[in-house]
Design a protein around this motif. Structure first.
Motif, PDB file in Angstrom:
ATOM      1  N   THR A  29       0.846  -1.195   0.000  1.00  0.00           N
ATOM      2  CA  THR A  29       0.000   0.000   0.000  1.00  0.00           C
ATOM      3  C   THR A  29       0.883   1.247   0.000  1.00  0.00           C
ATOM      4  N   ALA A  30       0.332   2.337  -0.504  1.00  0.00           N
ATOM      5  CA  ALA A  30       1.086   3.590  -0.578  1.00  0.00           C
ATOM      6  C   ALA A  30       1.301   4.176   0.821  1.00  0.00           C
ATOM      7  N   LYS A  31       0.318   4.015   1.697  1.00  0.00           N
ATOM      8  CA  LYS A  31       0.414   4.556   3.049  1.00  0.00           C
ATOM      9  C   LYS A  31       0.578   3.420   4.050  1.00  0.00           C
ATOM     10  N   HIS A  32       1.122   3.740   5.226  1.00  0.00           N
ATOM     11  CA  HIS A  32       1.303   2.699   6.227  1.00  0.00           C
ATOM     12  C   HIS A  32       0.007   2.447   6.998  1.00  0.00           C
ATOM     13  N   ASN A  33      -0.147   1.206   7.434  1.00  0.00           N
ATOM     14  CA  ASN A  33      -1.330   0.763   8.158  1.00  0.00           C
ATOM     15  C   ASN A  33      -0.911   0.160   9.497  1.00  0.00           C
ATOM     16  N   THR A  34      -1.846   0.142  10.455  1.00  0.00           N
ATOM     17  CA  THR A  34      -1.608  -0.526  11.728  1.00  0.00           C
ATOM     18  C   THR A  34      -2.130  -1.953  11.606  1.00  0.00           C
ATOM     19  N   LEU A  35      -1.206  -2.956  11.666  1.00  0.00           N
ATOM     20  CA  LEU A  35      -1.560  -4.359  11.494  1.00  0.00           C
ATOM     21  C   LEU A  35      -1.147  -5.152  12.718  1.00  0.00           C
ATOM     22  N   CYS A  36      -1.887  -6.215  12.992  1.00  0.00           N
ATOM     23  CA  CYS A  36      -1.561  -7.127  14.088  1.00  0.00           C
ATOM     24  C   CYS A  36      -0.585  -8.177  13.571  1.00  0.00           C
ATOM     25  N   ALA A  37       0.446  -8.495  14.368  1.00  0.00           N
ATOM     26  CA  ALA A  37       1.465  -9.453  13.959  1.00  0.00           C
ATOM     27  C   ALA A  37       1.271 -10.823  14.604  1.00  0.00           C
ATOM     28  N   VAL A  38       0.167 -11.025  15.336  1.00  0.00           N
ATOM     29  CA  VAL A  38      -0.099 -12.333  15.938  1.00  0.00           C
ATOM     30  C   VAL A  38      -0.384 -13.347  14.828  1.00  0.00           C
ATOM     31  N   PRO A  39       0.315 -14.525  14.842  1.00  0.00           N
ATOM     32  CA  PRO A  39       0.082 -15.528  13.800  1.00  0.00           C
ATOM     33  C   PRO A  39      -1.404 -15.875  13.657  1.00  0.00           C
ATOM     34  N   HIS A  83       1.337  -5.052  17.666  1.00  0.00           N
ATOM     35  CA  HIS A  83       0.975  -4.282  16.479  1.00  0.00           C
ATOM     36  C   HIS A  83       2.158  -3.464  15.969  1.00  0.00           C
ATOM     37  N   HIS A  84       2.183  -3.286  14.658  1.00  0.00           N
ATOM     38  CA  HIS A  84       3.255  -2.512  14.031  1.00  0.00           C
ATOM     39  C   HIS A  84       2.701  -1.757  12.829  1.00  0.00           C
ATOM     40  N   HIS A  85       3.440  -0.776  12.392  1.00  0.00           N
ATOM     41  CA  HIS A  85       3.127  -0.099  11.140  1.00  0.00           C
ATOM     42  C   HIS A  85       3.772  -0.847   9.975  1.00  0.00           C
ATOM     43  N   TYR A  86       3.014  -1.097   8.922  1.00  0.00           N
ATOM     44  CA  TYR A  86       3.538  -1.723   7.712  1.00  0.00           C
ATOM     45  C   TYR A  86       2.954  -1.004   6.495  1.00  0.00           C
ATOM     46  N   ASN A  87       3.692  -1.018   5.403  1.00  0.00           N
ATOM     47  CA  ASN A  87       3.169  -0.484   4.148  1.00  0.00           C
ATOM     48  C   ASN A  87       2.539  -1.620   3.329  1.00  0.00           C
ATOM     49  N   VAL A  88       1.800  -2.478   4.019  1.00  0.00           N
ATOM     50  CA  VAL A  88       1.057  -3.561   3.383  1.00  0.00           C
ATOM     51  C   VAL A  88      -0.280  -3.711   4.103  1.00  0.00           C
ATOM     52  N   ARG A  89      -1.212  -4.437   3.486  1.00  0.00           N
ATOM     53  CA  ARG A  89      -2.463  -4.789   4.136  1.00  0.00           C
ATOM     54  C   ARG A  89      -2.773  -6.245   3.791  1.00  0.00           C
ATOM     55  N   TRP A  90      -3.537  -6.902   4.660  1.00  0.00           N
ATOM     56  CA  TRP A  90      -3.957  -8.282   4.378  1.00  0.00           C
ATOM     57  C   TRP A  90      -5.204  -8.256   3.479  1.00  0.00           C
ATOM     58  N   GLU A  91      -5.190  -9.077   2.441  1.00  0.00           N
ATOM     59  CA  GLU A  91      -6.359  -9.216   1.575  1.00  0.00           C
ATOM     60  C   GLU A  91      -6.585 -10.700   1.284  1.00  0.00           C
ATOM     61  N   LEU A  92      -7.866 -11.067   1.219  1.00  0.00           N
ATOM     62  CA  LEU A  92      -8.209 -12.435   0.839  1.00  0.00           C
ATOM     63  C   LEU A  92      -8.101 -12.573  -0.678  1.00  0.00           C
ATOM     64  N   ARG A  93      -7.335 -13.549  -1.109  1.00  0.00           N
ATOM     65  CA  ARG A  93      -7.172 -13.810  -2.526  1.00  0.00           C
ATOM     66  C   ARG A  93      -7.526 -15.265  -2.825  1.00  0.00           C
ATOM     67  N   GLU A  94      -8.122 -15.473  -3.978  1.00  0.00           N
ATOM     68  CA  GLU A  94      -8.517 -16.828  -4.376  1.00  0.00           C
ATOM     69  C   GLU A  94      -7.279 -17.688  -4.596  1.00  0.00           C
ATOM     70  N   ASP A  95      -7.276 -18.906  -4.021  1.00  0.00           N
ATOM     71  CA  ASP A  95      -6.176 -19.839  -4.223  1.00  0.00           C
ATOM     72  C   ASP A  95      -6.415 -20.585  -5.529  1.00  0.00           C
ATOM     73  N   THR A  96      -5.814 -20.129  -6.606  1.00  0.00           N
ATOM     74  CA  THR A  96      -6.063 -20.687  -7.931  1.00  0.00           C
ATOM     75  C   THR A  96      -5.533 -22.106  -8.087  1.00  0.00           C
ATOM     76  N   GLN A  97      -4.654 -22.521  -7.185  1.00  0.00           N
ATOM     77  CA  GLN A  97      -4.097 -23.862  -7.273  1.00  0.00           C
ATOM     78  C   GLN A  97      -5.138 -24.942  -6.971  1.00  0.00           C
ATOM     79  N   ILE A  98      -6.190 -24.563  -6.277  1.00  0.00           N
ATOM     80  CA  ILE A  98      -7.156 -25.591  -5.868  1.00  0.00           C
ATOM     81  C   ILE A  98      -8.563 -25.295  -6.423  1.00  0.00           C
TER      82      ILE A  98
END
Length: 521
Positions: free
Chosen positions: A336-346, A392-407
């Motif tokens: 992402t262009a801007k940083h986001n607050t994301l949780c790092a818990v597995p 929690h940490h700042h990251y320049n990424v976000r989590w998104e659900l993506r289709e698993d095309t392999q299955i």
């Protein structure tokens, strides 16, 4: 190795430019019309990088121990225990000799910080940013190490390995070692074989810093005066030691400046490229581990269906369950262009606050003013995922659900399944599709591992360390040492669990990197 006599001894083909007398008056001689040197000072926490900076600044100013000054930015000191890096972030200083030669020194935070591997990652990012924003070429890199330690400890081994991994092969001849706390070659106990293999033939210098000695002398003098018991004999002895240390230090600095003059300045773009590659590897490893966790969960569900059917009839309802299982989506990190607050818990793929309005922060405490932690229960947990602010940490990424095309479901197979007349045909076709899906999952994991392997191989070709896995292994060893120390000191259970979790994650990372490296071969 450098000679420690006051008068420098030239090596074959390398005439001595500088002298102790001239350097003592703040005069640096150079060839090739040079009027500037840029030096990176790096090393393990507690090796005296900032004090070396102060020594060079005083010498360039023509100062003696009686007129020493502190030349570092006090606001950039962290304070606290000496086992923590006393420098908050990398900072560039510029000094000028009495004859107009500028010396730029990048003072850096120490590695093997007892606050943890994550703190070292922040230090490395600080160094990379300082280089990116201030330095286009570098003349020399001085790696500081404690020269009185006979054996290579886990922390020092980790620090030296980390430092060699930060620098590209193009800088190999521009790196020298400065061993501190060494008053003479007889007190130098460091085993040269402990150095990274690629750097064992590089320049070595020994130093017992007179700036630190002068501080000790002044403290002892003040202590005596406060008690009204001044022992002038002891003070004279200490003062003489400081003066002698100043002369010896000038001798070593003469050799260091002659060494710097003999080098060709190197562009810093390879350092930045190597750092960016390491971050890319870390991101892909994180992504691969997340994929592995999700694949393992789905694989267990599919194997459960396989066990339950065990040759019995697959009904239409069972097929629908199977179909929904293999169509589960996978979380991916998206830039992402801007940083986001994301949780790092597995397994917590929470975008807790997108486009966070706070300035980018390394410290989780800096997120307490984030929207995710606003409200009366902020300290208890995130309002989005309930986890602590410490995760929690700042990251320049976000989590998104993506289709698993392999299955993806084979529509033709599905049509044949639905058209099948006999129950036996339906069962055989369903079981075949189920097994194929599991195989596809294994293929997807292998492809993710291959990607990490290729990145690691590319990194190894550019880095002086020659191995990304080796650095991960030393990081794991340092975490184990810290955990043992905590247990011995009776640390609280929550802190130890946090370190244990980090250690287990590091071991998972090491297993993935080693497997990826083997596949790449």
């Amino acid at each position: 190795m450098s000679d420690t006599n006051n008068d420098p001894v030239p090596e074959a083909g390398n005439p001595v430019l500088n002298t102790v007398d001239e350097l003592g008056r703040g005069i640096i001689k150079t060839t090739k019309l040079r009027n500037q040197f840029t030096i990176l000072v790096v090393g393990e926490t507690g090796t005296g990088k900032t004090t070396v900076l102060s020594l060079i600044a005083n010498v360039l100013g023509g100062k003696s121990p009686n007129t020493y000054e502190k030349f570092h930015e006090v606001k950039n000191e962290a304070g606290g225990t000496a086992k923590h890096s006393q420098t908050n972030k990398a900072m560039l200083y510029t000094f000028e000799s009495q004859n107009g030669v500028k010396v730029q020194i990048l003072d850096t935070p120490g590695l093997a910080d007892t606050r943890g591997i994550a703190q070292d990652e922040q230090h490395k990012e600080s160094i990379a940013n300082a280089i990116k924003n201030n330095i286009t070429t570098v003349d020399g890199v001085l790696i500081l190490a404690n020269g009185t330690v006979p054996r290579l400890g886990v922390a020092t081994d980790y620090a030296l390995s980390t430092l060699s991994s930060m620098f590209p092969i193009s800088l190999d001849r521009n790196i020298g070692f400065l061993f501190t706390n060494v008053s003479s070659p007889l007190s130098w106990n460091f085993d040269e074989e402990s150095l990274p293999e690629a750097l064992r033939d590089n320049a070595l210098y020994l130093l017992d810093n007179p700036v630190a000695m002068q501080d000790k002398y002044l403290r002892e003098k003040q202590k005596m005066e406060s008690k009204g018991k001044v022992n002038q004999t002891i003070l004279n002895t200490l003062k003489a030691s400081v003066e002698e240390g100043h002369k010896k230090a000038l001798g070593e600095l003469v050799k260091i400046f002659d060494w710097l003059d003999s080098l060709s300045p190197q562009p810093t773009n390879d350092i930045l490229s190597l750092y960016n590659q390491s971050q890319d590897i870390e991101k892909n490893i994180s992504d691969a581990l997340a994929t592995m966790e999700q694949i393992a969960t789905k694989k267990q569900a599919l194997q459960k269906i396989e066990r339950e059917t065990d040759g019995t009839l697959l009904t239409i309802e069972q097929y629908k369950t199977y179909q929904s299982t293999i169509k589960q989506q996978v979380y991916k990190q998206i830039d992402t262009a801007k940083h986001n607050t994301l949780c790092a818990v597995p397994k917590c793929y929470s975008n807790c606050h997108e486009s966070c309005f706070l300035d980018f922060s390394f410290d989780p405490k800096g997120l307490l003013n984030c929207w995710a932690f606003s409200g009366p229960k902020a300290i208890q947990g995130c309002r989005k995922c309930d986890h602590s602010y410490e995760t929690h940490h700042h990251y320049n990424v976000r989590w998104e659900l993506r289709e698993d095309t392999q299955i993806a479901v084979d529509e033709e197979a599905k049509r044949k399944y639905n058209d099948a007349i006999s129950v036996k045909a339906q069962q055989e076709l369903g079981m075949k599709q189920l097994k194929q899906t599991i195989m596809n999952m294994d293929t997807a994991l292998a492809e993710a591992t291959d990607k990490v392997g290729q990145l690691v191989e590319d990194y190894a070709r550019l880095s002086l360390s020659g191995s990304f896995a080796g650095q991960v292994k030393k990081s794991a060893a340092l975490l184990e040492l810290n955990l043992e120390t905590m247990r011995g000191n009776g640390a609280d259970e929550q802190t130890m669990k946090s370190v244990e979790k980090a250690l287990n994650r590091m071991k998972e990372k090491l297993a993935l990197v080693e497997k990826a490296k083997e596949q790449a071969r």
